[in-house]
Design an enzyme around this catalytic site. Structure first.
Site, PDB file in Angstrom:
ATOM      1  N   ASP A 154       0.822  -1.206   0.000  1.00 18.50           N
ATOM      2  CA  ASP A 154       0.000   0.000   0.000  1.00 18.50           C
ATOM      3  C   ASP A 154       0.863   1.267   0.000  1.00 18.50           C
ATOM      4  O   ASP A 154       1.867   1.337   0.718  1.00 18.50           O
ATOM      5  CB  ASP A 154      -0.853  -0.028   1.276  1.00 18.50           C
ATOM      6  CG  ASP A 154      -1.816   1.132   1.367  1.00 18.50           C
ATOM      7  OD1 ASP A 154      -2.789   1.143   0.610  1.00 18.50           O
ATOM      8  OD2 ASP A 154      -1.583   2.036   2.199  1.00 18.50           O
ATOM      9  N   GLU A 210       1.743  -0.245  -4.977  1.00 19.64           N
ATOM     10  CA  GLU A 210       0.750   0.767  -5.361  1.00 19.64           C
ATOM     11  C   GLU A 210       1.433   2.108  -5.560  1.00 19.64           C
ATOM     12  O   GLU A 210       1.816   2.780  -4.596  1.00 19.64           O
ATOM     13  CB  GLU A 210      -0.318   0.906  -4.273  1.00 19.64           C
ATOM     14  CG  GLU A 210      -1.441   1.821  -4.713  1.00 19.64           C
ATOM     15  CD  GLU A 210      -2.172   2.514  -3.577  1.00 19.64           C
ATOM     16  OE1 GLU A 210      -3.328   2.901  -3.777  1.00 19.64           O
ATOM     17  OE2 GLU A 210      -1.584   2.693  -2.483  1.00 19.64           O
TER      18      GLU A 210
HETATM   19  C1  GLC Z   1      -3.992   3.351  -0.383  1.00 23.52           C
HETATM   20  C2  GLC Z   1      -5.268   2.554  -0.298  1.00 23.52           C
HETATM   21  C3  GLC Z   1      -6.378   3.448   0.148  1.00 23.52           C
HETATM   22  C4  GLC Z   1      -6.031   3.996   1.507  1.00 23.52           C
HETATM   23  C5  GLC Z   1      -4.673   4.688   1.486  1.00 23.52           C
HETATM   24  C6  GLC Z   1      -4.165   4.930   2.868  1.00 23.52           C
HETATM   25  O1  GLC Z   1      -4.029   4.307  -1.373  1.00 23.52           O
HETATM   26  O2  GLC Z   1      -5.529   1.929  -1.514  1.00 23.52           O
HETATM   27  O3  GLC Z   1      -7.607   2.793   0.185  1.00 23.52           O
HETATM   28  O4  GLC Z   1      -7.014   4.905   1.924  1.00 23.52           O
HETATM   29  O5  GLC Z   1      -3.689   3.886   0.853  1.00 23.52           O
HETATM   30  O6  GLC Z   1      -3.785   3.716   3.457  1.00 23.52           O
END
Ligand code: GLC
Length: 565
Positions: A221, A286
């Site tokens: 993440d 991500e």
């Molecule tokens: C990422 C997740 C999202 C979350 C953020 C903070 O972007 O996909 O859903 O709110 O991280 O953890």
């Protein structure tokens, strides 16, 4: 022994080495499960682990190689699991560690890989580490990013201008410690400090904990946010954005995103995972990318990510994009994937409106068709396989912190609730998601007709189209094939793949109008080709033939053709 047999025996070790080198995720689809919304097993209106376990046959039938699950760990749920208070235990909403073991065991028996969401950037403010950090208890005192206030004329201000992705200052004052702490997301998600050796090791231990429990890899993440520049300098403002003060996109985030140390960290996790038993582990990172920031995404590959998420289909393209825009975005990624790595295509996720909203209901299959025919990994989100749509929710029904922060006038522009409503399994109570009539987010009222059960035996349903697309992705006919993205006309995009004599071609019509295409000439196709699949609305039986010289593509139609080779 005959000479042929001798040769075969001599080649065997080479053949084995070759197949062992192909990673399990290559040229497959991976499925995202959003656990609160997939399947509720205990009737509390929220999805859980036993619910997921009970539906693994569905994933098996889809023939995806594995699935990643958004966070299932102990959490106050301010950001619905992305605020973690214990990285190594399951939140009671979802079940127990025993339930998790049962899920892994069943997945293994079905040969489905299990990927967990690893959230390294921050914890919950309720995590005992943060509580001890507030009290300056060693070694937790520097587990988070703490700074003194900047005093201006006797008034306390945050140490610099850094912003939260979720709006406003990224700094929150803590009265007890008498310092500000940094949070790239909500104030309840304090950022972890990877310059603390003890924290660094503690987070690595989290990876060990879950690999010991049989997981096959991690989706990482918010990786781009993990390190901040140690000088804590103000970030430069972007002039004339027209955005309100405090909006994240008003600054150029040169000190808080994609810092060099981040790549070193990913590389260290890669090596660590490679040292764990139980087969090659996948790392999916991500990192949102624009065409300008593609090089930083590519660095995640070389650092050790197998699937640095390619969000081009989500953030760079929409229903106003032309075939040229698509070509630029697709070629932009394909042309610079480092040698030895695979491309990937994310269709949807829990943070963005569904493809049915971004491109239009009738174009939903098109986007998955692209992800299927293009080389590399396709990543889909629960509900894509049945063409699920966003659910309109009122301000009173809104729970996502991003929607709530925007207020009653604007919540619908940013809320992520619409794409998170329960999976639509059938037309019974709560779409078969829960026995409870009330679910944490309301079920989309279209579930009476739009549901999996209604699509299972319909050969033109989204579900049937999707299953053919999964087979295509894994087929030897496109594996290692050449790829050409072709602008077939102002409104039609083509993709042509060629392997030996076999040509596979996709044509997609961007407009809600019938468009004639001279496909054979413009895409260099054989005159007669076999229809592999059309989109759900077009409904031509797979296996029939088509003269490609000139044919009409119906409004928002798309088609995959194959030569006989
Ligand atoms: C990422 C997740 C999202 C979350 C953020 C903070 O972007 O996909 O859903 O709110 O991280 O953890």
């Amino acid at each position: 022994m005959s000479r042929k047999l001798v040769l075969l025996v001599a080649l065997l070790p080479i053949i084995q080495v070759y197949s062992a080198n192909v990673n399990w995720w290559e040229d497959t689809f991976i499925y995202q499960v959003y656990p609160r919304s997939f399947k509720d097993s205990n009737g509390d209106g929220i999805g859980d682990l036993n619910g997921i376990t009970s539906k693994l046959e569905h994933l098996k039938a889809l023939n995806v190689s594995g699935f990643w699950i958004s966070p299932i760990f102990v959490s106050p749920m301010v950001d619905f699991g992305y605020d973690i208070a214990n990285f190594t235990d399951i939140d009671p909403t979802f079940g127990t560690l025993k339930d998790f073991s049962a899920l892994v065991a069943k997945a293994k028996s079905l040969n489905l890989k299990v990927i967990l969401d690893f959230v390294p950037n921050h914890s919950s403010d309720k995590h005992p580490w943060f509580q001890k950090s507030i009290q300056r208890i060693k070694p937790f005192d520097d587990y988070y990013v703490w700074r003194d206030a900047k005093m201006v004329n006797g008034t306390r201000h945050p140490p610099n201008n850094w912003l939260s992705v979720f709006h406003g200052s990224g700094w929150t004052w803590n009265e007890q410690r008498k310092q500000y702490y940094f949070h790239q997301f909500t104030p309840q998600q304090p950022d972890l400090n990877y310059r603390s050796p003890a924290l660094y090791q503690a987070m690595k231990d989290v990876l060990t904990f879950w690999t010991d429990r049989g997981v096959d890899g991690f989706r990482v993440d918010a990786i781009i946010h993990v390190f901040e520049d140690a000088r804590f300098l103000d970030e430069p403002a972007i002039p004339n954005t027209g955005l309100p003060v405090g909006h994240y996109e008003t600054l150029n985030h040169i000190y808080t995103r994609n810092q060099n140390e981040t790549y070193t960290l990913v590389n260290d996790w890669r090596k660590h995972l490679d040292s764990r038993p139980g087969g090659k582990k996948i790392l999916m990172t991500e990192s949102y990318t624009g065409l300008q920031t593609l090089p930083s995404s590519m660095k995640y590959y070389t650092a050790g990510a197998d699937v640095p998420f390619n969000f081009m289909l989500i953030s760079n393209l929409n229903n106003r994009s032309t075939p040229l825009d698509f070509k630029r975005a697709i070629d932009g990624w394909l042309n610079i994937v480092p040698a030895g790595y695979q491309a990937n295509w994310v269709v949807d996720n829990h943070d963005n409106n569904r493809a049915t909203t971004r491109f239009g209901r009738k174009r939903a299959d098109q986007i998955i068709m692209l992800a299927a025919i293009l080389p590399g990994v396709g990543v889909i989100y629960y509900g894509n396989e049945i063409g699920m749509e966003d659910t309109w929710l009122s301000w009173n029904e809104t729970v996502d912190p991003v929607g709530c922060n925007a207020g009653p006038e604007k919540y619908y522009l940013t809320s992520r609730d619409p794409e998170r409503t329960p999976m639509q399994w059938n037309n019974s109570t709560s779409a078969g998601f829960s026995t409870n009539k009330t679910t944490w987010l309301r079920v989309n009222p279209n579930y009476k007709t739009l549901n999996l059960a209604a699509q299972l035996n319909d050969k033109y349903s989204h579900y049937s189209v999707f299953k053919r697309l999964v087979d295509l992705k894994m087929s030897s006919k496109i594996k290692n094939a050449s790829t050409e993205v072709i602008i077939v006309g102002e409104h039609v995009l083509g993709v042509r793949r060629k392997s030996g004599n076999v040509i596979t071609a996709l044509l997609i019509n961007f407009r809600d109008l019938t468009i004639p295409v001279y496909a054979a000439g413009w895409m260099n196709l054989p005159e007669i080709m076999t229809i592999y699949t059309t989109n759900h609305e077009w409904m031509i039986p797979p296996g029939s033939t088509l003269n490609t010289t000139l044919f009409n593509i119906p409004p928002s139609g798309s088609i995959i053709l194959q030569s006989n080779g």
